[in-house]
Design an enzyme around this catalytic site. Structure first.
Site, PDB file in Angstrom:
ATOM      1  N   HIS A 127       0.806  -1.219   0.000  1.00 20.73           N
ATOM      2  CA  HIS A 127       0.000   0.000   0.000  1.00 20.73           C
ATOM      3  C   HIS A 127       0.840   1.270   0.000  1.00 20.73           C
ATOM      4  O   HIS A 127       0.427   2.285  -0.560  1.00 20.73           O
ATOM      5  CB  HIS A 127      -0.977  -0.027   1.170  1.00 20.73           C
ATOM      6  CG  HIS A 127      -2.038  -1.080   1.010  1.00 20.73           C
ATOM      7  ND1 HIS A 127      -2.627  -1.743   2.060  1.00 20.73           N
ATOM      8  CD2 HIS A 127      -2.606  -1.602  -0.122  1.00 20.73           C
ATOM      9  CE1 HIS A 127      -3.521  -2.613   1.591  1.00 20.73           C
ATOM     10  NE2 HIS A 127      -3.509  -2.543   0.277  1.00 20.73           N
ATOM     11  N   HIS A 144      -7.991  -8.336  -7.442  1.00 22.24           N
ATOM     12  CA  HIS A 144      -8.382  -9.138  -6.280  1.00 22.24           C
ATOM     13  C   HIS A 144      -8.636  -8.185  -5.115  1.00 22.24           C
ATOM     14  O   HIS A 144      -7.804  -8.028  -4.215  1.00 22.24           O
ATOM     15  CB  HIS A 144      -7.291 -10.156  -5.931  1.00 22.24           C
ATOM     16  CG  HIS A 144      -7.058 -11.173  -7.009  1.00 22.24           C
ATOM     17  ND1 HIS A 144      -6.374 -10.884  -8.171  1.00 22.24           N
ATOM     18  CD2 HIS A 144      -7.449 -12.474  -7.112  1.00 22.24           C
ATOM     19  CE1 HIS A 144      -6.326 -11.970  -8.933  1.00 22.24           C
ATOM     20  NE2 HIS A 144      -6.981 -12.937  -8.316  1.00 22.24           N
ATOM     21  N   SER A 192      -6.930  -1.982  -0.452  1.00 19.43           N
ATOM     22  CA  SER A 192      -6.611  -1.202  -1.646  1.00 19.43           C
ATOM     23  C   SER A 192      -7.821  -0.491  -2.255  1.00 19.43           C
ATOM     24  O   SER A 192      -7.681   0.647  -2.723  1.00 19.43           O
ATOM     25  CB  SER A 192      -5.904  -2.072  -2.690  1.00 19.43           C
ATOM     26  OG  SER A 192      -6.638  -3.250  -2.960  1.00 19.43           O
ATOM     27  N   GLU A 236     -13.735  -9.110  -7.433  1.00 15.10           N
ATOM     28  CA  GLU A 236     -13.624 -10.018  -6.292  1.00 15.10           C
ATOM     29  C   GLU A 236     -14.501 -11.242  -6.535  1.00 15.10           C
ATOM     30  O   GLU A 236     -15.711 -11.126  -6.705  1.00 15.10           O
ATOM     31  CB  GLU A 236     -14.030  -9.332  -4.989  1.00 15.10           C
ATOM     32  CG  GLU A 236     -13.927 -10.217  -3.770  1.00 15.10           C
ATOM     33  CD  GLU A 236     -12.586 -10.930  -3.653  1.00 15.10           C
ATOM     34  OE1 GLU A 236     -12.573 -12.171  -3.537  1.00 15.10           O
ATOM     35  OE2 GLU A 236     -11.538 -10.242  -3.691  1.00 15.10           O
ATOM     36  N   ASP A 282     -13.792 -13.190 -12.073  1.00 16.65           N
ATOM     37  CA  ASP A 282     -12.358 -13.473 -12.059  1.00 16.65           C
ATOM     38  C   ASP A 282     -11.590 -12.264 -12.601  1.00 16.65           C
ATOM     39  O   ASP A 282     -11.702 -11.927 -13.777  1.00 16.65           O
ATOM     40  CB  ASP A 282     -12.094 -14.710 -12.911  1.00 16.65           C
ATOM     41  CG  ASP A 282     -10.635 -15.138 -12.909  1.00 16.65           C
ATOM     42  OD1 ASP A 282      -9.798 -14.426 -12.337  1.00 16.65           O
ATOM     43  OD2 ASP A 282     -10.339 -16.194 -13.489  1.00 16.65           O
ATOM     44  N   GLY A 283     -10.811 -11.630 -11.746  1.00 16.60           N
ATOM     45  CA  GLY A 283     -10.075 -10.445 -12.165  1.00 16.60           C
ATOM     46  C   GLY A 283      -9.028 -10.713 -13.219  1.00 16.60           C
ATOM     47  O   GLY A 283      -8.726  -9.842 -14.040  1.00 16.60           O
ATOM     48  N   ASP A 331      -2.901  -8.671  -7.100  1.00 10.32           N
ATOM     49  CA  ASP A 331      -2.372  -9.254  -5.863  1.00 10.32           C
ATOM     50  C   ASP A 331      -3.241 -10.420  -5.393  1.00 10.32           C
ATOM     51  O   ASP A 331      -3.922 -10.335  -4.381  1.00 10.32           O
ATOM     52  CB  ASP A 331      -2.254  -8.192  -4.760  1.00 10.32           C
ATOM     53  CG  ASP A 331      -3.597  -7.554  -4.418  1.00 10.32           C
ATOM     54  OD1 ASP A 331      -4.506  -7.598  -5.272  1.00 10.32           O
ATOM     55  OD2 ASP A 331      -3.741  -7.034  -3.299  1.00 10.32           O
TER      56      ASP A 331
END
Length: 297
Positions: free
Chosen positions: A19, A42, A102, A120, A148-149, A169
């Site tokens: 971050h 994610h 995030s 997500e 699904d990212g 991530d």
């Protein structure tokens, strides 16, 4: 597939690295007037209780944000200070009880004209994320997508204004996540070569974890793009291995993690250079605590 919950790990040393880097990237990208599209592959639940069952059970925040928050460096590096100030913005006086993931750090930094796409797949976290974002009354600026990212970002690249940041991530619970991350970066560079691609990964005793930054460096080099690689180690990986083997009652925790950025802002290395040694001093757990910072391209 859905066993991982970031609530156990929120505010740990890996989040501090991830971050702080993310804040430093955004600090530069929002200086230009053109619309910026940010894609978080994610996103998690977005907000986490540090006094909740998940965080208190793992105790990881105690060795991360809570340690740094309680005793910040006397001459805090600007990038680290900006990150701490953002966390303070979600809490009153005293120890923080809420940790912003995030999505909420990004929301605070982005401007009214910017777009934020949050992916997500975990059903519980996706519902929590949607509920948390709904409280912001952000309208069409922020989209929560329960998909699904890895695949979802493709439909947004290239973005209309030709400016984008992708944060990737995953939990890396599945071994194939490492290959999927590399494939995502390779595909994204073909779709939109000038985007900024930020990848977080755990540094653990798994060959794929050590191979990933090498693969990303190769991809960036082959594409003729600059890159930056930062790592933060807080303890020996042997300590973690011993705990896993049953020699310690406490969860071993993550010994180290890294951030690899393709097309980083030219200001990023200078921003992280003073922040990383301060993270080591504040968060290091043994004599093996260290950092690395390299760039190329």
């Amino acid at each position: 597939m859905f066993s991982y919950r970031h609530a156990f790990h929120a505010g740990n040393h890996a989040d501090v690295l991830k971050h702080t880097t993310l804040v430093a990237i955004l600090d530069h990208l929002v200086q230009k007037d053109a619309v910026l599209t940010v894609l978080d592959t994610h996103a998690g639940a977005g907000l986490y209780r540090l006094d909740g069952d998940y965080a208190t059970k793992s105790g990881e925040a105690q060795e991360g944000i809570l340690r740094l928050y309680g005793s910040p460096p006397a001459d805090c590096a600007p990038a680290l200070q900006a990150y701490l100030d953002l966390v303070r913005g979600f809490n009153g006086s005293g120890n923080p009880k809420v940790y912003p993931g995030s999505p909420f750090l990004l929301e605070r930094l982005l401007r009214p004209q910017d777009k934020l796409k949050l992916f997500e797949l975990h059903p519980t976290d996706a519902r929590a994320l949607a509920g948390n974002i709904a409280q912001l009354d952000a309208g069409r600026r922020i989209a929560v997508l329960s998909e699904d990212g890895f695949e979802g970002v493709k439909k947004f690249l290239p973005p209309p204004a030709r400016r984008a940041l992708v944060l990737c991530d995953p939990s890396y619970e599945l071994k194939q996540d490492y290959a999927r991350v590399a494939a995502l970066v390779a595909d994204s560079l073909k779709r939109f070569a000038t985007g900024t691609y930020a990848v977080w990964y755990p540094l653990i005793a798994r060959p794929e974890a050590h191979e990933l930054p090498r693969r990303l460096r190769t991809l960036a080099t082959q594409a003729g793009k600059p890159w930056l690689h930062a790592t933060l180690t807080v303890k020996s990986s042997k300590m973690a291995s011993a705990a896993v083997a049953g020699e310690g009652a406490k969860r071993p925790g993550l010994p180290a993690s890294g951030m690899f950025v393709v097309n980083p802002p030219y200001t990023l290395k200078a921003a992280l250079a003073p922040a990383l040694p301060q993270m080591v001093a504040a968060l290091g757990q043994d004599r093996h605590a260290a950092f690395s910072l390299e760039s190329g391209g």
